[in-house]
Design a protein around this motif. Structure first.
Motif, mmCIF file in Angstrom:
data_model
loop_
_atom_site.group_PDB
_atom_site.id
_atom_site.type_symbol
_atom_site.label_atom_id
_atom_site.label_comp_id
_atom_site.label_asym_id
_atom_site.label_seq_id
_atom_site.Cartn_x
_atom_site.Cartn_y
_atom_site.Cartn_z
ATOM 1 N N ASN A 125 0.806 -1.236 0.000
ATOM 2 C CA ASN A 125 0.000 0.000 0.000
ATOM 3 C C ASN A 125 0.831 1.274 0.000
ATOM 4 O O ASN A 125 0.434 2.292 0.567
ATOM 5 N N ASP A 184 -6.937 1.309 9.234
ATOM 6 C CA ASP A 184 -6.006 0.239 9.578
ATOM 7 C C ASP A 184 -4.893 0.089 8.544
ATOM 8 O O ASP A 184 -3.733 -0.118 8.896
ATOM 9 N N CYS A 185 -5.234 0.178 7.253
ATOM 10 C CA CYS A 185 -4.218 0.001 6.213
ATOM 11 C C CYS A 185 -3.146 1.093 6.308
ATOM 12 O O CYS A 185 -1.967 0.842 6.057
ATOM 13 N N TYR A 186 -3.559 2.305 6.700
ATOM 14 C CA TYR A 186 -2.602 3.409 6.772
ATOM 15 C C TYR A 186 -1.662 3.249 7.960
ATOM 16 O O TYR A 186 -0.446 3.390 7.818
ATOM 17 N N ARG A 233 -0.856 0.515 9.357
ATOM 18 C CA ARG A 233 0.029 -0.613 9.042
ATOM 19 C C ARG A 233 1.139 -0.175 8.079
ATOM 20 O O ARG A 233 2.294 -0.600 8.210
ATOM 21 N N PHE A 234 0.773 0.656 7.101
ATOM 22 C CA PHE A 234 1.774 1.140 6.145
ATOM 23 C C PHE A 234 2.831 1.994 6.849
ATOM 24 O O PHE A 234 4.037 1.852 6.593
#
Length: 214
Positions: A109, A130-132, A134-135
């Motif tokens: 991502n 959450d994806c941010y 984690r990135f």
């Protein structure tokens, strides 16, 4: 004639392992066979050698070709780095000539920033950040070599404060706040803000790949 440092998946084949690395050559071969491979490009093993010859710097010629191929990828996908409407996200992985498991975690991502996250949240109807977060953690760990433990401590504290056991029990607002905490941790450890510019993120990730070969 100038050196060719970058190849679209559609420009290579399985016989180019020495130049494209194992993963790059295989992705090129699968693309050539017409398999549904998400499109991307491979930076050559020679570019890595050149990086070391240039004192661990990506020279202007290589950077120029990478930027040129970002545009080509944007045209192929119909998406753009950092775009509010249709953002392009990429994964960056290391692929040497011979398989070397555990060399470097894949960075997923890449291309996310707060503007892009808001755009994706609006489009998907899912406001979880959450994806941010984690990135941010992955980039900090793999590219900037800030240990994961600092971020894990922040997650554990957030869960304790909220009285929950699992990450998935945190709300969208919790995760948004956690992303801000992660960025503050990054700034404290690195001394500068977390990069919002996808191209800056990408160049950092490419350097991390080259370093992983050392």
């Amino acid at each position: 004639m100038a050196n060719k440092w970058v190849y679209l998946f559609s420009e290579g084949n399985a016989n180019m392992r020495e130049l494209l690395g194992g993963k790059g050559a295989n992705l090129a071969e699968m693309t050539g066979l017409g398999l549904p491979v998400p499109q991307g490009f491979t930076i050559t093993t020679e570019a890595c050698t050149q990086y070391y010859e240039d004192g661990r710097e990506i020279n202007e010629e290589i950077q120029g070709q990478i930027n040129e191929y970002i545009v080509k990828m944007e045209e192929i996908t119909g998406k753009k780095f950092g775009d509010k409407e249709n953002p392009l996200l990429v994964s960056v992985r290391s692929g040497a000539r011979a398989s070397m498991p555990g060399m470097m975690d894949t960075i997923l991502n890449l291309g996310l920033n707060e503007t892009v996250v808001e755009a994706i949240a609006a489009k998907s109807g899912n406001a979880r950040w959450d994806c941010y977060r984690r990135f941010i953690q992955m980039f900090s760990d793999v590219v900037m070599e800030v240990g994961k433990k600092y971020f894990e401590e922040l997650i554990d504290k957030m869960k304790a404060d909220r009285g929950v056991q699992q990450d998935v029990e945190l709300t969208a607002d919790d995760l948004k706040e956690l992303a801000s905490q992660f960025k503050a941790e990054y700034k404290e450890k690195i001394g500068e803000d977390f990069p919002d510019d996808p191209k800056e993120q990408l160049m950092g990730a490419i350097k991390a790949v080259f370093r992983s070969w050392d």
